[in-house]
Design a protein around this motif. Structure first.
Motif, short mmCIF file in Angstrom:
data_model
loop_
_atom_site.label_atom_id
_atom_site.label_comp_id
_atom_site.label_asym_id
_atom_site.label_seq_id
_atom_site.Cartn_x
_atom_site.Cartn_y
_atom_site.Cartn_z
N VAL A 1 14.43 10.49 -69.10
CA VAL A 1 14.84 9.35 -68.27
C VAL A 1 14.14 9.46 -66.91
CG1 VAL A 1 17.09 9.05 -69.37
CG2 VAL A 1 16.87 10.56 -67.39
N VAL A 2 14.06 8.33 -66.23
CA VAL A 2 13.50 8.29 -64.89
C VAL A 2 14.66 8.32 -63.91
CG1 VAL A 2 12.15 6.92 -63.26
CG2 VAL A 2 11.50 6.99 -65.67
N SER A 3 14.49 9.13 -62.86
CA SER A 3 15.56 9.29 -61.88
C SER A 3 14.96 9.22 -60.48
CB SER A 3 16.25 10.63 -62.10
OG SER A 3 17.30 10.80 -61.21
N PRO A 4 15.55 8.41 -59.58
CA PRO A 4 15.04 8.33 -58.21
C PRO A 4 15.38 9.59 -57.42
CG PRO A 4 16.84 6.78 -58.53
CD PRO A 4 16.62 7.46 -59.83
N THR B 1 23.16 12.99 -53.82
CA THR B 1 24.35 13.37 -54.60
C THR B 1 24.28 14.75 -55.23
OG1 THR B 1 23.49 12.39 -56.63
CG2 THR B 1 24.78 10.95 -55.18
N ARG B 2 23.06 15.34 -55.26
CA ARG B 2 22.83 16.64 -55.91
C ARG B 2 23.08 16.56 -57.42
NH1 ARG B 2 20.14 19.54 -52.08
NH2 ARG B 2 21.29 19.63 -50.16
N ARG B 3 23.05 15.36 -57.96
CA ARG B 3 23.17 15.16 -59.41
C ARG B 3 22.02 14.27 -59.88
NH1 ARG B 3 27.60 16.86 -61.96
NH2 ARG B 3 29.35 17.50 -60.69
N ILE B 4 21.72 14.32 -61.17
CA ILE B 4 20.60 13.56 -61.72
C ILE B 4 21.11 12.27 -62.37
CG2 ILE B 4 18.72 13.59 -63.40
CD1 ILE B 4 18.64 16.63 -63.05
N PRO B 5 20.88 11.13 -61.71
CA PRO B 5 21.26 9.85 -62.31
C PRO B 5 20.11 9.31 -63.17
CG PRO B 5 20.48 9.48 -60.10
CD PRO B 5 20.42 10.96 -60.33
N ALA B 6 20.44 8.46 -64.10
CA ALA B 6 19.41 7.82 -64.92
C ALA B 6 19.27 6.36 -64.50
CB ALA B 6 19.80 7.89 -66.39
N MET B 7 18.04 5.90 -64.38
CA MET B 7 17.80 4.49 -64.07
C MET B 7 17.93 3.68 -65.35
SD MET B 7 14.56 4.62 -61.46
CE MET B 7 14.53 2.85 -61.30
N LYS B 8 18.29 2.43 -65.20
CA LYS B 8 18.34 1.53 -66.35
C LYS B 8 16.91 1.18 -66.75
CE LYS B 8 22.71 -0.43 -64.95
NZ LYS B 8 23.42 -1.61 -64.48
N MET C 1 9.45 4.93 -70.39
CA MET C 1 10.40 5.68 -71.17
C MET C 1 10.00 5.67 -72.65
SD MET C 1 14.12 5.07 -69.53
CE MET C 1 14.05 3.86 -68.24
N LEU C 2 9.22 4.67 -73.02
CA LEU C 2 8.75 4.63 -74.40
C LEU C 2 7.72 5.72 -74.65
CD1 LEU C 2 8.42 0.76 -74.86
CD2 LEU C 2 10.25 2.24 -75.68
N ASP C 3 6.96 6.09 -73.62
CA ASP C 3 5.95 7.12 -73.77
C ASP C 3 6.54 8.52 -73.86
OD1 ASP C 3 4.03 5.16 -73.64
OD2 ASP C 3 3.59 5.49 -71.52
N GLU C 4 7.70 8.71 -73.31
CA GLU C 4 8.36 10.02 -73.29
C GLU C 4 9.78 9.91 -73.84
OE1 GLU C 4 7.05 12.94 -72.43
OE2 GLU C 4 5.13 12.05 -71.86
N PRO C 5 9.93 9.84 -75.16
CA PRO C 5 11.29 9.74 -75.72
C PRO C 5 12.12 10.99 -75.38
CG PRO C 5 9.64 9.97 -77.46
CD PRO C 5 8.91 9.90 -76.18
N LYS D 1 8.44 5.01 -53.33
CA LYS D 1 9.50 5.99 -53.60
C LYS D 1 9.04 7.04 -54.60
CE LYS D 1 13.30 2.96 -52.46
NZ LYS D 1 14.59 2.44 -52.88
N VAL D 2 9.76 8.16 -54.63
CA VAL D 2 9.46 9.26 -55.55
C VAL D 2 10.47 9.22 -56.69
CG1 VAL D 2 9.31 11.77 -55.78
CG2 VAL D 2 8.55 10.66 -53.68
N TYR D 3 9.96 9.34 -57.92
CA TYR D 3 10.80 9.34 -59.10
C TYR D 3 10.51 10.59 -59.91
CZ TYR D 3 11.45 4.47 -57.91
OH TYR D 3 11.75 3.32 -57.25
N LEU D 4 11.52 11.04 -60.66
CA LEU D 4 11.36 12.21 -61.52
C LEU D 4 11.59 11.81 -62.97
CD1 LEU D 4 13.47 14.70 -59.40
CD2 LEU D 4 11.00 14.41 -59.37
N LEU D 5 10.83 12.42 -63.85
CA LEU D 5 11.03 12.25 -65.28
C LEU D 5 11.76 13.49 -65.75
CD1 LEU D 5 10.34 10.45 -67.74
CD2 LEU D 5 8.35 11.91 -68.07
N VAL D 6 12.99 13.33 -66.21
CA VAL D 6 13.82 14.48 -66.59
C VAL D 6 14.33 14.31 -68.01
CG1 VAL D 6 14.52 15.00 -64.23
CG2 VAL D 6 15.88 13.44 -65.57
N PRO D 7 14.63 15.41 -68.69
CA PRO D 7 15.20 15.30 -70.04
C PRO D 7 16.55 14.59 -69.99
CG PRO D 7 14.49 17.56 -69.59
CD PRO D 7 14.39 16.79 -68.31
N ALA D 8 16.81 13.78 -70.99
CA ALA D 8 18.06 13.02 -71.04
C ALA D 8 19.28 13.93 -71.06
CB ALA D 8 18.06 12.10 -72.26
N SER D 9 19.12 15.14 -71.52
CA SER D 9 20.26 16.07 -71.55
C SER D 9 20.70 16.50 -70.16
CB SER D 9 19.89 17.32 -72.37
OG SER D 9 18.79 17.98 -71.77
#
Length: 87
Positions: free
Chosen positions: A8-11, A18-25, A1-5, A34-42
């Motif tokens: 967020v990473v989302s599983p 859930t059809r929604r984008i959760p953020a991992m801690k 997450m430091l490399d991409e301000p 597992k597969v993870y996605l890097l998505v904009p925090a917005s």
């Protein structure tokens, strides 16, 4: 997450469920299987569209190990034989 301000990473499995984008801690560990996605925090908690779900499903299918057909054969152990001993 430091490399991409601002991202967020989302599983992917939770997005599919859930059809929604959760953020991992930040201190959560990633699992290699597992597969993870890097998505904009917005996009946190936003609903995923059908076209986005299709791309996520496609990414998950590519990572799924291919099933092999396997057969279990009986093994011969000591004392087991087809011969019948007469007494």
């Amino acid at each position: 997450m430091l490399d991409e301000p601002g991202h967020v990473v989302s599983p992917a499995i939770q997005i599919r469920r859930t059809r929604r984008i959760p953020a991992m801690k930040a201190d959560e560990e990633l699992s290699p299987a597992k597969v993870y996605l890097l998505v904009p925090a917005s996009r946190i908690n936003s609903v995923v569209s059908e076209s986005e779900m299709a791309r996520i499903d496609s990414a998950c299918e590519k990572r799924r190990p291919k099933r092999r057909s396997s057969k279990v054969l009986p093994t011969e152990t000591e004392g087991s034989s087809d011969k019948v001993e007469e007494v």
